[in-house]
Design an enzyme around this catalytic site. Structure first.
Site, PDB file in Angstrom:
ATOM      1  CG  ASP A  44      -2.086  -5.216  -2.277  1.00 26.10           C
ATOM      2  OD1 ASP A  44      -3.313  -5.005  -2.240  1.00 26.10           O
ATOM      3  OD2 ASP A  44      -1.247  -4.415  -1.846  1.00 26.10           O
ATOM      4  CG  LEU A  74      -5.234   3.891   2.842  1.00 23.37           C
ATOM      5  CD1 LEU A  74      -4.606   5.246   3.114  1.00 23.37           C
ATOM      6  CD2 LEU A  74      -6.700   3.911   3.238  1.00 23.37           C
ATOM      7  NE  ARG A  75      -0.208  -0.798  -3.508  1.00 21.89           N
ATOM      8  CZ  ARG A  75       0.580  -1.552  -2.746  1.00 21.89           C
ATOM      9  NH1 ARG A  75       0.094  -2.593  -2.122  1.00 21.89           N
ATOM     10  NH2 ARG A  75       1.852  -1.259  -2.616  1.00 21.89           N
ATOM     11  N   GLY A  76      -7.042  -0.171  -2.357  1.00 25.94           N
ATOM     12  CA  GLY A  76      -8.407  -0.408  -2.842  1.00 25.94           C
ATOM     13  C   GLY A  76      -9.186   0.878  -3.028  1.00 25.94           C
TER      14      GLY A  76
END
Length: 337
Positions: free
Chosen positions: A183, A264-266
């Protein structure tokens, strides 16, 4: 793979690249070639942490104290560092060590910088990252998250900036990557062996030419290399001027939501990558096509999956992207054509 690497050099905040694929497909060769594309950077002379002379976020505590006192540090230029992290590295080699005897005898913090210090403001490359020891994975996670490396030994504490583009490669047949580390990579590229005989012959011939006359081969490609380097530098300078429409940002987040992406990294990485590709091509507005070209790289490794499944090939991401953005499926487009 090349696009993902270039976009990370334009905007290091994308968060690095994970490259998984077959053996002998040029993963390591391509990654190591990346350092030659990057322009030289300004650093504080004789500073072991490659401190930035102007940005406080990229300064060691000593340089911060120096500038706070009104002094101007000497400036030098250096090639962007490319640091290899070997699988058998010890934690001390990665983080750095404190000479306790010298600290006690002379009353100074005698710190021997490690690989994280050398990689600051550069690229940290981990080959066979899926075979890395868990304790080193934890160290990388901490530094990647905070941008700082802290070493605690016998009551002595030293910290220094450790901002780097994390690039990993590996063969999925040799083991899966821990989800926490996966991730942390902004983008994920899959590489497969070329099947076309003509292309395979071309690759073999290029390699033979390089082996026979390396200097002549490099000279023949100098102009192309310089043109690409200039394009990357221009993109770095123009990145702040690139805009992405609010509706496009909403659609990106809707894709992430429908794919059930954790966190919310995506969303953040997809926005940054879309801006970087627009800057790379000399534009100031992000288009739907920019998002299409990067969204699979940004999301495929973030999908929840069955433990027995491998990472999604990208079909699921592409399908949801087309639905959200109102584009025809690839199969329908082929039929219409």
């Amino acid at each position: 793979m090349k696009l993902a690497l270039i976009l990370n050099t334009i905007d290091p905040r994308i968060g690095g690249v994970m490259i998984m694929g077959d053996r002998g497909t040029g993963k390591t060769t391509t990654i190591r070639a990346l350092a030659n594309l990057l322009p030289e950077i300004n650093v504080v002379a004789d500073d072991p942490f490659n401190s930035d002379p102007t940005d406080p976020e990229l300064m060691s505590d000593e340089v911060k104290a120096l500038t706070a006192s009104g002094q101007t540090p000497a400036i030098a230029q250096m090639q962007v560092p490319m640091v290899d992290l070997p699988l058998g590295a010890t934690e001390d080699r990665v983080c750095g060590t404190i000479d306790i005897e010298k600290a006690l005898a002379e009353g100074v913090k005698a710190f021997e910088p490690g690989l994280l210090a050398k990689a600051n403001r550069g690229i940290l490359y981990v080959d066979e990252v899926n075979l890395l020891d868990d304790h080193l994975v934890d160290v990388l996670l901490d530094s990647a998250a905070s941008g700082w490396n802290t070493v605690e030994r016998e009551g002595i504490s030293i910290r220094h900036p450790a901002r780097f583009v994390l690039v990993g490669s590996g063969n999925p047949e040799e083991g899966e990557l821990r989800p926490q580390l996966l991730d942390r990579f902004g983008m994920h590229a899959e590489i497969h062996t070329v099947k076309d005989p003509t292309l395979r012959v071309q690759i073999v011939e290029e390699r033979s030419q390089f082996d026979q006359e390396p200097n002549a081969y490099l000279d023949n490609h100098t102009d192309n290399q310089k043109a690409l380097q200039d394009q990357i530098v221009n993109a770095q300078n123009n990145l702040a001027n690139v805009n992405i429409d609010h509706e496009l940002r909403v659609n990106i987040s809707q894709v992430c939501s429908e794919l059930d992406v954790d966190g919310l990294r995506g969303d953040i990485v997809s926005n940054r990558a879309a801006k970087a590709i627009a800057a790379f091509e000399g534009r100031t507005e992000v288009t739907v096509d920019d998002i299409r070209r990067v969204i699979t790289l940004c999301l495929r490794h973030r999908l929840r999956k069955d433990p027995l499944e491998s990472i999604d090939s990208g079909y699921k991401v592409s399908k949801v992207f087309r639905q959200v953005f109102g584009l025809p499926d690839e199969e329908e487009a082929d039929i219409a054509a």
